[in-house]
Design a protein around this motif. Sequence first.
Motif, PDB file in Angstrom:
ATOM      1  N   GLU A 126      95.022 -67.202  19.049  1.00  0.00           N
ATOM      2  CA  GLU A 126      93.849 -66.254  19.554  1.00  0.00           C
ATOM      3  C   GLU A 126      92.755 -66.879  20.594  1.00  0.00           C
ATOM      4  O   GLU A 126      91.725 -67.008  19.968  1.00  0.00           O
ATOM      5  N   PRO A 127      93.188 -67.477  21.812  1.00  0.00           N
ATOM      6  CA  PRO A 127      92.264 -68.171  22.572  1.00  0.00           C
ATOM      7  C   PRO A 127      91.332 -67.177  23.288  1.00  0.00           C
ATOM      8  O   PRO A 127      90.394 -67.503  24.131  1.00  0.00           O
ATOM      9  N   SER A 128      91.575 -65.856  23.125  1.00  0.00           N
ATOM     10  CA  SER A 128      90.759 -64.914  24.116  1.00  0.00           C
ATOM     11  C   SER A 128      90.080 -63.680  23.615  1.00  0.00           C
ATOM     12  O   SER A 128      89.911 -62.491  24.189  1.00  0.00           O
ATOM     13  N   THR A 129      89.740 -63.731  22.298  1.00  0.00           N
ATOM     14  CA  THR A 129      89.208 -62.686  21.577  1.00  0.00           C
ATOM     15  C   THR A 129      87.745 -62.343  22.067  1.00  0.00           C
ATOM     16  O   THR A 129      87.448 -61.278  21.641  1.00  0.00           O
ATOM     17  N   ALA A 130      87.136 -63.292  22.626  1.00  0.00           N
ATOM     18  CA  ALA A 130      85.826 -63.023  23.052  1.00  0.00           C
ATOM     19  C   ALA A 130      85.446 -62.901  24.460  1.00  0.00           C
ATOM     20  O   ALA A 130      84.436 -62.875  24.988  1.00  0.00           O
ATOM     21  N   VAL A 131      86.525 -62.778  25.240  1.00  0.00           N
ATOM     22  CA  VAL A 131      86.363 -62.622  26.862  1.00  0.00           C
ATOM     23  C   VAL A 131      86.876 -61.067  27.179  1.00  0.00           C
ATOM     24  O   VAL A 131      87.580 -60.232  26.267  1.00  0.00           O
ATOM     25  N   ASP A 132      86.310 -60.660  28.369  1.00  0.00           N
ATOM     26  CA  ASP A 132      86.671 -59.347  29.070  1.00  0.00           C
ATOM     27  C   ASP A 132      88.306 -59.480  29.406  1.00  0.00           C
ATOM     28  O   ASP A 132      89.125 -60.621  29.536  1.00  0.00           O
ATOM     29  N   ALA A 133      88.793 -58.414  29.779  1.00  0.00           N
ATOM     30  CA  ALA A 133      90.095 -57.930  29.914  1.00  0.00           C
ATOM     31  C   ALA A 133      90.609 -58.795  31.187  1.00  0.00           C
ATOM     32  O   ALA A 133      91.647 -59.422  31.492  1.00  0.00           O
ATOM     33  N   VAL A 134      89.725 -58.832  32.336  1.00  0.00           N
ATOM     34  CA  VAL A 134      90.065 -59.722  33.720  1.00  0.00           C
ATOM     35  C   VAL A 134      90.096 -61.195  33.286  1.00  0.00           C
ATOM     36  O   VAL A 134      91.279 -61.828  33.688  1.00  0.00           O
ATOM     37  N   THR A 135      89.328 -61.780  32.462  1.00  0.00           N
ATOM     38  CA  THR A 135      89.281 -63.114  32.285  1.00  0.00           C
ATOM     39  C   THR A 135      90.655 -63.460  31.406  1.00  0.00           C
ATOM     40  O   THR A 135      91.033 -64.564  31.588  1.00  0.00           O
ATOM     41  N   GLU A 136      90.946 -62.537  30.250  1.00  0.00           N
ATOM     42  CA  GLU A 136      91.957 -62.808  29.513  1.00  0.00           C
ATOM     43  C   GLU A 136      93.355 -62.778  30.477  1.00  0.00           C
ATOM     44  O   GLU A 136      94.257 -63.737  30.088  1.00  0.00           O
ATOM     45  N   THR A 137      93.116 -62.036  31.221  1.00  0.00           N
ATOM     46  CA  THR A 137      94.616 -61.943  32.121  1.00  0.00           C
ATOM     47  C   THR A 137      94.682 -63.280  33.146  1.00  0.00           C
ATOM     48  O   THR A 137      95.651 -63.979  33.107  1.00  0.00           O
ATOM     49  N   ARG A 138      93.672 -63.838  33.526  1.00  0.00           N
ATOM     50  CA  ARG A 138      93.400 -65.289  34.086  1.00  0.00           C
ATOM     51  C   ARG A 138      93.826 -66.175  33.301  1.00  0.00           C
ATOM     52  O   ARG A 138      94.607 -66.904  33.730  1.00  0.00           O
TER      53      ARG A 138
END
Length: 321
Positions: free
Chosen positions: A249-261
């Motif tokens: 779970e490396p992306s639970t605290a980021v926005d959707a755009v950053t998560e996709t990147r």
Amino acid sequence: PHPPPPPPPGGAAAPPPHGDIGIGELVSCVALALFLIGPLSEFSWVNAELAQGRASADRVAGVLGARPAVTAVPPAGRETAARRVPVEGRLRLRDLTYGPLDAVDIDIDAGETVGVVAVNPADAVALLHCLGRRADPERGAVELDGRALTTLDLAEARRAILVAEHDADLFEGTLLENVVAVGPAEGRGAVTSAAAMSASGTDEVARSLPDGVDTAVTARGRSLSGGQRQRVALARALAADAPVLVVHEPSTAVDAVTETRMAAGIKAVRSGRTTVLVTNSPALLAVTDRVVLLRDGRVAASGVHGHLAGTHADYRTAVLA
């Protein structure tokens, strides 16, 4: 009432009534009280420090006296591990039983990117403990290139399989020092710190800080936001360039755009290297070669993310709900 007694001969003042004090005695008492404040404060401080020290000593003694969570490899096994060829990255979970996991079988080819979705978060935690060899399975085995992890030297196994947990901590130092803290695995190093920072979105974090990559980070990364800490921790894991990388779970605290990147960056940087993404994030699962669904400690389904999302109700609930 009786009249007051006459003044003594010679005009001297009468002594104060019983229970009263004079100015001199008052000054002496106040001075003595002020003098005692220091020693009494020291006594209270010493008692507090003694209580804290005893509690800390008990905890340290408990850690030092604890039995190892995993068994040591015999000397012959360590010698064999030292002569091993470079890790290919073939990972196999064979009849793995530990905690809530019950007879889990998963085969991961070298260079494959596999997602693992756990309906119960406890299943994911148990899986991470076994892959990072923080615990040995109760039954079955985790095999790396055909050899059980329990037959490998502990340090060798952890160099080959890097488990980047969700709650990874940062350290006091600069942003760049945190990214390169682990260093690449021996004989590797194809992933530069710049590439790892770009893939994880940490380059955006650096641009937002006053001194860029040289900005000081406080202990445990408290000077950064939750999303910034996650990106720096992911960059550190990618820069290590381990033969097998397990990310939780490396992306639970980021926005959707950053998560996709971040998902695209992981896929690009880890190309040709075995990667396991333990997550319920659709963006991350979309870049995997296939996904394994764990339900009630067992493998409930396996397939491509898009297919499972359209055909499997439990998968759809775990990932899209």
